[in-house]
Every structure is written in C-alpha cells, then in structure tokens.
Design an enzyme around this catalytic site. Structure first.
Site, PDB file in Angstrom:
ATOM      1  N   CYS A   1       0.829  -1.200   0.000  1.00  0.00           N
ATOM      2  CA  CYS A   1       0.000   0.000   0.000  1.00  0.00           C
ATOM      3  C   CYS A   1       0.872   1.262   0.000  1.00  0.00           C
ATOM      4  CB  CYS A   1      -0.967  -0.042   1.189  1.00  0.00           C
ATOM      5  SG  CYS A   1      -2.309   1.162   1.045  1.00  0.00           S
TER       6      CYS A   1
ATOM      7  N   HIS B   1      -3.503  -5.749   1.276  1.00  0.00           N
ATOM      8  CA  HIS B   1      -2.761  -5.940   2.522  1.00  0.00           C
ATOM      9  C   HIS B   1      -2.676  -7.398   2.969  1.00  0.00           C
ATOM     10  CE1 HIS B   1      -2.384  -1.660   3.775  1.00  0.00           C
ATOM     11  NE2 HIS B   1      -3.370  -1.528   2.920  1.00  0.00           N
TER      12      HIS B   1
ATOM     13  N   GLU C   1      -0.727  -8.580   5.144  1.00  0.00           N
ATOM     14  CA  GLU C   1      -0.430  -8.663   6.584  1.00  0.00           C
ATOM     15  C   GLU C   1      -1.691  -8.649   7.442  1.00  0.00           C
ATOM     16  OE1 GLU C   1      -0.444  -6.050   4.853  1.00  0.00           O
ATOM     17  OE2 GLU C   1      -0.688  -4.211   6.014  1.00  0.00           O
TER      18      GLU C   1
END
Lengths: 81, 227
Positions: free
Chosen positions: B87, B196, B198
């Site tokens: 991002c 994302h 994560e």
C-alpha cells in the site's frame, strides 16, 4: 527576494478524477460551455537575493525530484521578482 | 538460521505492527526499523508497511523516499536486498523509482475498504514463491490512492516479462490499469502490492489466512539460501 513558481499538472494521458469531479460540479451549477477541468498544484518558493541570484538548475532539481513525479506529472518553472 | 526481516516505521505508518506480526507468524524474526535512522541493522529483507507516511503530504510516498532509512534501503535494494512494499510502501517504492509506474487517486475518488479477491500471476518472486500460479486469494484492500498507472509500453513490458504479481478479480476497485494490484522489479526481489496480506494471516482477525504466503515465501527463501 525572488519567487520561484512551479506549476505541476498531471500528464494529459493520466486520468484526473478530481478535475472530473469539479467539472461535474460546474455542470450541476448550471455552468455551460465547460469542456474539461484539470486540477494541479502550484508551489511558490521564496528565495534570498534577486532574480539573478536564483540557482535555476537547483530549483529544477527540486521540481523534478520532489515537487513532481515525472512518471505522471509535468511541471513548468518560472522566476519572478 | 533466522530470517531477520525489517519493518520500517515512518511518521504516519499504520500497519507496521501487523506486518511484524505476520513475519513472526510466518516463522521470521521481525526487526524494528525507524525512518530517521539510516541503520537497517543488517536485516535480510525489508517490509515497507501501509499507512500515511508524512501525512501523504505532497504525494503519497514522496517525502518518505527521502527519509534517512530509505537512503540505505534504496542503496541496498539496488544490490539485492529484498523489499516488499504494501500500500503506502508500494507508493514509496514507485516514488523511489525502484518499481515502475505510480499510484494515483482512485478513479471514483472514494476511499475503499473491502475484502478483495486477487489472482497471483507471478510466483517466481521471492515474496510469492509459496503460491501456485493463478492461485486466487482474498485479502483486505484499503486505499484512497491505489490506481496503478504507467505508460502503455511499461505496462506491455511488465506483462511480457511476467512482472505483474497480482491482479484484481471480480471488480477493479480503484481504476488500476489492466487490473494490476502488484508488480515486481526485474529480479523478483522488490515487490509492491496495494492490498494488505499482513491483515490476512490469522482466522480471528482477517477474512482468510491467504496473505501469509507473502511472508512465508520470504522466510523460506532466506532459510533455503542460508549457507
């Protein structure tokens, strides 16, 4: 004091959704005859000394490396008293 | 052998803790890196996390690229240090010219936050080797300026060289050219991704655990390449 004016605009081929939103607002306001709106940024950099003292190549480096992203933007630079 | 993977915290970073946690869950050792410190503490790889570094002032990532830590990251990335930019990290990698193209305002102007289906197109990068080619994953996507743009010749080259890492499926959420969600450098060691991974490493907090593969790929790569 001299002023360095840097105008940064998205390259013509890059979509400008903000400009398009402004254009849409103008239509809703009943403004006619507006063909297109493009939105950009203007930087006014005040420097010591007079116009002749301005290091233009240094200012161009700033414009190219920080103020604009050459992948998507063009800039113009001019120096004013 | 431990896989020491640095996570940079910039002023305005949001996802540094999640990135560190993902690295830990994948079996690596997260190492805290600070934007103002040029020392990257001898890490084996770096993650540039999501967020709004320096308030996204000027352009997303434009000021972060001049942070002291980035001087070292850019220098070492050019000689092989693996870097994953997620991002805002992807935006920083593009601003740093480590990856081609740029991320621009979403074409619909709205900030989006959704669970996004992606297809992993390139599995020959050090960050995606754990996936199978064409594998579909669902991970969170949240951005205001995630529209990937590059000139046509750059887009053609990315596709011809197999450097489109991931593409959006079902919907193009931000106007990215050719549905591109992530790209790699020619070596496959530097990867930028707008969604994302994560945030999708544990069933409790994510829509899936599909994101774990990015971190597991890196940990496996480091362990296998250890002397």
């Amino acid at each position: 004091m001299a002023r360095v004016i840097v105008d940064v605009m998205l390259k013509p081929e890059i979509l400008d959704p903000q400009g398009r939103a402004v254009s849409g607002a103008l239509t809703r306001l009943g403004i006619t005859g507006v063909n297109d709106v493009r939105q950009g940024k203007r930087f006014e950099i005040t420097v010591d000394g007079n116009v002749a003292d301005v290091d233009e190549s240094a200012m161009r480096s700033i414009a190219e490396e920080l103020l604009s992203n050459p992948v998507i933007e063009d800039y113009t630079l001019r120096i004013e008293p | 052998m431990t896989a020491r993977i640095g996570v940079v915290t910039f002023p305005g970073s949001l996802d540094d803790r999640d990135a560190a946690r993902a690295i830990r869950i994948a079996g690596g050792e997260p190492v805290v890196l600070w934007h103002a410190d040029a020392d990257v503490r001898g890490v084996d790889a770096v993650v540039l996390p999501g967020g709004f570094s320096y308030g996204d002032y000027l352009r997303c990532g434009a000021i972060a690229k001049f942070a002291p830590v980035m001087g070292t990251v850019i220098e070492q990335a050019r000689t092989g240090l693996p870097v994953l930019g997620i991002c805002n990290g992807f935006q920083i990698l593009c601003e740093s010219h480590l990856l081609p193209g740029a991320l621009t305002r979403n074409d619909h102007l709205h900030f989006i936050c959704r669970d996004q289906r992606l297809r992993i197109d390139a599995t020959d990068t050090v960050w995606t080797a754990a996936y199978t080619p064409g594998e579909e994953i669902v991970i969170p996507l949240k951005n205001g300026e995630g529209g990937y743009v590059a000139d046509e010749s750059t887009l053609d080259a990315l596709e011809a060289e197999g450097r489109v890492v991931a593409r959006y499926l079902e919907v193009n959420p931000n106007g990215s050219r050719r549905d591109i969600a992530g790209v790699a450098d020619p070596t496959g060691r530097i990867v930028g991704l707008m969604p994302h991974p994560e945030h999708a490493v544990e069933a409790l907090t994510g829509p899936s655990t599909d994101g774990l593969g990015f971190f597991a790929s890196m940990v496996t790569s480091l362990i296998e390449s250890a002397p």
